[in-house]
Each structure stands twice: as structure tokens, then as C-alpha cells.
Scaffold this motif. Sequence first.
Motif, PDB file in Angstrom:
ATOM      1  N   ASP A   1       6.958  -9.892   9.931  1.00 40.63           N
ATOM      2  CA  ASP A   1       8.467  -9.899  10.781  1.00 40.63           C
ATOM      3  C   ASP A   1       8.542  -9.219  11.942  1.00 40.63           C
ATOM      4  OD1 ASP A   1      11.242  -9.404  11.860  1.00 40.63           O
ATOM      5  OD2 ASP A   1      11.635  -7.887  10.894  1.00 40.63           O
ATOM      6  N   LEU A   2       8.917 -10.837  12.466  1.00 45.25           N
ATOM      7  CA  LEU A   2       8.496 -11.136  14.344  1.00 45.25           C
ATOM      8  C   LEU A   2       9.880 -10.347  14.863  1.00 45.25           C
ATOM      9  CD1 LEU A   2       7.511 -14.944  13.693  1.00 45.25           C
ATOM     10  CD2 LEU A   2       5.882 -13.333  13.741  1.00 45.25           C
ATOM     11  N   ASN A   3      10.064  -9.657  14.532  1.00 44.49           N
ATOM     12  CA  ASN A   3      10.639  -9.077  14.775  1.00 44.49           C
ATOM     13  C   ASN A   3      11.299  -7.422  14.879  1.00 44.49           C
ATOM     14  OD1 ASN A   3      12.045 -11.609  15.698  1.00 44.49           O
ATOM     15  ND2 ASN A   3      13.567 -11.444  14.447  1.00 44.49           N
ATOM     16  N   PHE A   4       9.715  -7.210  14.407  1.00 48.38           N
ATOM     17  CA  PHE A   4       9.529  -5.721  13.909  1.00 48.38           C
ATOM     18  C   PHE A   4      10.374  -5.558  15.413  1.00 48.38           C
ATOM     19  CE2 PHE A   4       5.875  -7.325  16.813  1.00 48.38           C
ATOM     20  CZ  PHE A   4       5.856  -6.002  17.570  1.00 48.38           C
ATOM     21  N   ASN A   5      10.436  -5.408  16.375  1.00 48.12           N
ATOM     22  CA  ASN A   5      10.345  -4.194  17.147  1.00 48.12           C
ATOM     23  C   ASN A   5      11.916  -3.786  17.833  1.00 48.12           C
ATOM     24  OD1 ASN A   5      11.252  -7.489  17.923  1.00 48.12           O
ATOM     25  ND2 ASN A   5      11.782  -6.948  20.437  1.00 48.12           N
ATOM     26  N   GLU A   6      12.725  -4.878  16.695  1.00 49.76           N
ATOM     27  CA  GLU A   6      13.700  -4.191  16.630  1.00 49.76           C
ATOM     28  C   GLU A   6      14.113  -3.033  15.670  1.00 49.76           C
ATOM     29  OE1 GLU A   6      16.277  -5.895  17.314  1.00 49.76           O
ATOM     30  OE2 GLU A   6      16.061  -7.643  17.949  1.00 49.76           O
ATOM     31  N   GLU A   7      12.815  -2.406  15.209  1.00 50.20           N
ATOM     32  CA  GLU A   7      12.979  -1.179  14.240  1.00 50.20           C
ATOM     33  C   GLU A   7      12.551  -0.039  15.495  1.00 50.20           C
ATOM     34  OE1 GLU A   7      14.054  -0.852  11.004  1.00 50.20           O
ATOM     35  OE2 GLU A   7      14.527  -3.205  11.313  1.00 50.20           O
ATOM     36  N   LEU A   8      11.784  -0.581  15.910  1.00 45.70           N
ATOM     37  CA  LEU A   8      11.231   0.347  17.183  1.00 45.70           C
ATOM     38  C   LEU A   8      11.886   1.770  17.319  1.00 45.70           C
ATOM     39  CD1 LEU A   8       8.823  -1.625  19.557  1.00 45.70           C
ATOM     40  CD2 LEU A   8       7.861  -0.007  16.905  1.00 45.70           C
TER      41      LEU A   8
ATOM     42  N   PRO B   1      -2.724   3.567  10.697  1.00 47.02           N
ATOM     43  CA  PRO B   1      -2.271   3.507  12.548  1.00 47.02           C
ATOM     44  C   PRO B   1      -1.936   2.110  12.564  1.00 47.02           C
ATOM     45  CG  PRO B   1      -4.437   3.453  12.978  1.00 47.02           C
ATOM     46  CD  PRO B   1      -3.897   3.880  10.912  1.00 47.02           C
ATOM     47  N   THR B   2      -1.280   2.044  13.135  1.00 48.72           N
ATOM     48  CA  THR B   2      -0.213   0.667  14.154  1.00 48.72           C
ATOM     49  C   THR B   2       0.012   0.527  15.076  1.00 48.72           C
ATOM     50  OG1 THR B   2       1.868   0.574  13.193  1.00 48.72           O
ATOM     51  CG2 THR B   2       0.194  -0.791  11.617  1.00 48.72           C
ATOM     52  N   SER B   3       0.106  -0.513  16.017  1.00 50.49           N
ATOM     53  CA  SER B   3      -0.021  -0.350  17.812  1.00 50.49           C
ATOM     54  C   SER B   3       1.411   0.007  17.978  1.00 50.49           C
ATOM     55  CB  SER B   3       0.066  -1.567  18.097  1.00 50.49           C
ATOM     56  OG  SER B   3       0.286  -2.153  19.549  1.00 50.49           O
ATOM     57  N   ALA B   4       1.771   1.363  18.636  1.00 47.93           N
ATOM     58  CA  ALA B   4       2.941   1.863  18.665  1.00 47.93           C
ATOM     59  C   ALA B   4       4.092   1.644  17.941  1.00 47.93           C
ATOM     60  CB  ALA B   4       3.525   0.801  19.465  1.00 47.93           C
ATOM     61  N   ASN B   5       3.319   2.263  16.525  1.00 45.57           N
ATOM     62  CA  ASN B   5       3.900   2.568  15.368  1.00 45.57           C
ATOM     63  C   ASN B   5       4.520   1.732  14.735  1.00 45.57           C
ATOM     64  OD1 ASN B   5       4.084   4.687  13.370  1.00 45.57           O
ATOM     65  ND2 ASN B   5       6.026   5.252  13.798  1.00 45.57           N
ATOM     66  N   GLN B   6       4.370   0.208  15.406  1.00 43.24           N
ATOM     67  CA  GLN B   6       5.097  -1.340  14.552  1.00 43.24           C
ATOM     68  C   GLN B   6       5.730  -1.169  13.333  1.00 43.24           C
ATOM     69  OE1 GLN B   6       2.772  -3.974  16.809  1.00 43.24           O
ATOM     70  NE2 GLN B   6       3.462  -3.350  18.691  1.00 43.24           N
ATOM     71  N   HIS B   7       4.291  -0.924  12.341  1.00 41.68           N
ATOM     72  CA  HIS B   7       4.589  -1.261  11.081  1.00 41.68           C
ATOM     73  C   HIS B   7       4.974  -3.026  10.288  1.00 41.68           C
ATOM     74  CE1 HIS B   7       3.513   2.857   9.420  1.00 41.68           C
ATOM     75  NE2 HIS B   7       4.434   2.448  10.694  1.00 41.68           N
TER      76      HIS B   7
ATOM     77  N   PRO C   1      12.227   5.080  24.205  1.00 42.86           N
ATOM     78  CA  PRO C   1      13.675   4.115  23.865  1.00 42.86           C
ATOM     79  C   PRO C   1      13.775   2.522  24.412  1.00 42.86           C
ATOM     80  CG  PRO C   1      14.423   6.532  24.946  1.00 42.86           C
ATOM     81  CD  PRO C   1      12.999   6.342  24.475  1.00 42.86           C
ATOM     82  N   GLY C   2      12.933   2.692  25.621  1.00 45.28           N
ATOM     83  CA  GLY C   2      12.272   0.987  25.338  1.00 45.28           C
ATOM     84  C   GLY C   2      11.593  -0.078  24.752  1.00 45.28           C
ATOM     85  N   ALA C   3      11.138   0.989  24.389  1.00 43.92           N
ATOM     86  CA  ALA C   3      10.125   0.358  23.368  1.00 43.92           C
ATOM     87  C   ALA C   3      10.532  -1.241  22.756  1.00 43.92           C
ATOM     88  CB  ALA C   3       9.422   1.192  22.557  1.00 43.92           C
ATOM     89  N   LYS C   4      11.376  -1.022  22.644  1.00 42.79           N
ATOM     90  CA  LYS C   4      11.622  -2.376  21.842  1.00 42.79           C
ATOM     91  C   LYS C   4      12.074  -3.234  22.441  1.00 42.79           C
ATOM     92  CE  LYS C   4      16.383  -3.624  20.051  1.00 42.79           C
ATOM     93  NZ  LYS C   4      17.801  -4.391  20.465  1.00 42.79           N
ATOM     94  N   ASP C   5      11.932  -2.962  24.102  1.00 45.24           N
ATOM     95  CA  ASP C   5      12.186  -4.338  24.496  1.00 45.24           C
ATOM     96  C   ASP C   5      10.761  -5.095  25.281  1.00 45.24           C
ATOM     97  OD1 ASP C   5      15.136  -3.849  24.599  1.00 45.24           O
ATOM     98  OD2 ASP C   5      14.866  -2.396  26.287  1.00 45.24           O
ATOM     99  N   TRP C   6       9.544  -4.041  24.704  1.00 45.78           N
ATOM    100  CA  TRP C   6       7.997  -4.990  25.587  1.00 45.78           C
ATOM    101  C   TRP C   6       7.611  -5.683  24.686  1.00 45.78           C
ATOM    102  CZ3 TRP C   6       5.886   1.673  24.271  1.00 45.78           C
ATOM    103  CH2 TRP C   6       6.222   1.939  25.342  1.00 45.78           C
ATOM    104  N   PHE C   7       8.187  -6.095  23.839  1.00 46.85           N
ATOM    105  CA  PHE C   7       7.914  -6.912  23.050  1.00 46.85           C
ATOM    106  C   PHE C   7       8.891  -8.404  23.640  1.00 46.85           C
ATOM    107  CE2 PHE C   7       6.588  -3.220  21.251  1.00 46.85           C
ATOM    108  CZ  PHE C   7       5.104  -3.215  21.327  1.00 46.85           C
ATOM    109  N   GLY C   8       9.563  -8.666  24.588  1.00 49.20           N
ATOM    110  CA  GLY C   8      10.594  -9.481  24.602  1.00 49.20           C
ATOM    111  C   GLY C   8       9.936 -10.644  24.636  1.00 49.20           C
ATOM    112  N   ASP C   9       8.569 -11.237  24.556  1.00 48.73           N
ATOM    113  CA  ASP C   9       7.917 -12.173  24.283  1.00 48.73           C
ATOM    114  C   ASP C   9       7.449 -12.674  23.604  1.00 48.73           C
ATOM    115  OD1 ASP C   9       6.657 -14.640  25.189  1.00 48.73           O
ATOM    116  OD2 ASP C   9       5.064 -13.930  25.027  1.00 48.73           O
TER     117      ASP C   9
END
Length: 197
Positions: free
Chosen positions: A90-97, A44-50, A105-113
Motif C-alpha cells: 500500500d503506497l498510502n501505508f502512512n494513513e494507518e500509522l 519488523p518493519t520500519s516505523a511499524n509500517q506494515h 502522532p505526526g508519523a503519518k506526515d513523515w511520508f508525504g513525499d
Amino acid sequence: MATPLDDEALDRLFRTARTANGYTDHPVSEADIRAIYDLLKMGPTSANQHPARFVWITSQEGKEKLAALSSGTNGEKIRKAPAAVIIGMDLNFNEELPWLFPHAPGAKDWFGDEATRYTHAFRNSSLQGAYFIIAARALGFDTGPMSGFDNAKVDEAFFADQPSVRSNFISTIGHADPSTIFERLPRPEFERFNRVI
Ligand SMILES: Cc1cc2nc3c(=O)[nH]c(=O)nc-3n(C[C@H](O)[C@H](O)[C@H](O)COP(=O)(O)O)c2cc1C
């Protein structure tokens, strides 16, 4: 309710498993590497971030390149190992969310900071590195994880085409040569670092 694994499995994964400093000549194939990945990816990874990005190295050329950027005796261990891996993040892992976490669908934007993204990438890629060690052991391999290397130079040499990826740690993989294993270091007993409240 699941039953505990038997003693043989617990020994293999934890109790008698050791960090390898050298290996037998037994090779590690791409099929072996894919089998290790197919297990570790289920951890497991947080929010399935991988966030982990793996570079698996089986060629002597690749091992030499990594060894040259590693410190102390680590270089020699890499040169002589059947295989090695760089566990990057990948510091931009959120692009894959959008596909990894599709129900939000908004999960990508939870990690804007940026600082938040770094914390998540480091935490979860470290977990994935631990899953790698356990998956390899489960399949009968040994590993030699290492953090003694020049991260910036490794990033430049192996992740130049992926500028948002940074190396976390590296490891050798193979079947351990028992003569290279160091004396077991102490492990803290429960009372030392635990409390139950
Ligand atoms: C993330 C990580 C980084 C490590 N870095 C190095 C290293 O740079 N060089 C080295 O010789 N050993 C390194 N080690 C090996 C540890 O010292 C070793 O795993 C630990 O002492 C436990 O050994 P054991 O599994 O044989 O009990 C590292 C281990 C981990 C998990």
C-alpha cells in the motif's frame, strides 16, 4: 541469552529448504494461512509500517485468474498449487500509522513525499514477503515465490478496489513434491560479497 536454534530448525528454515515448483495434493486451509500470517506479522518493519497487503488464493477460480497474468511456466505452477498469495504494498501505508505507531502522532506526515513512500512500501513489503517464506517454512509448508507476472494487470484484477495498492511479488504455497525441485544453484561464499571492517 538465547541459545541458537538446533540443526533441524536451521535446516528447515534455511539450509535444506528449497523453492517448490510443484506440490502434493495436501490442501492449504484458511486456518493454515492465518497461522502463517500470525507469525509473519511479527517480523519488523520500519516505523511499524506494515505496508504489505496480502491476497491469499485458495479457490481454483482465483488461481486461474492469477495464472492467466503470469509468465512462462509460472501460470501452470499457480494452477496446480494448493494455494497462492499476492504480496501487495500500500503506497498510502502512512494513513494507518496513527494506530500502528501511536506514540508518534505526526508519523503519518513523515511520508508525504510520493517517492519516499514508494521506497518504504517496497522495502518493507519485500521484507514481509521474506517473513512469509520463513513463517511458512517454520510451519512445515513450502513456497514458490515468483516475480514473473504482469504487475499492472494483477493490480487491475485484484486491487481495483484499493487503488493505492501495487503488487510486489506472488508465491505458491503447499507441501512440495520433491520431484519438481530444481538443482540447487550456487550460493556465494562469505569472501565474495562480504567484508568486515
Ligand atoms: C522474489 C522472487 C521472485 C522469483 N521469481 C521467480 C519466477 O518468476 N519464476 C520462477 O520459476 N522462479 C522464481 N523465483 C525462484 C528462484 O529462482 C528460487 O527461489 C531461487 O533460485 C532459489 O532456489 P532454492 O530455494 O531452491 O535454492 C523467484 C524467487 C524469489 C525470491
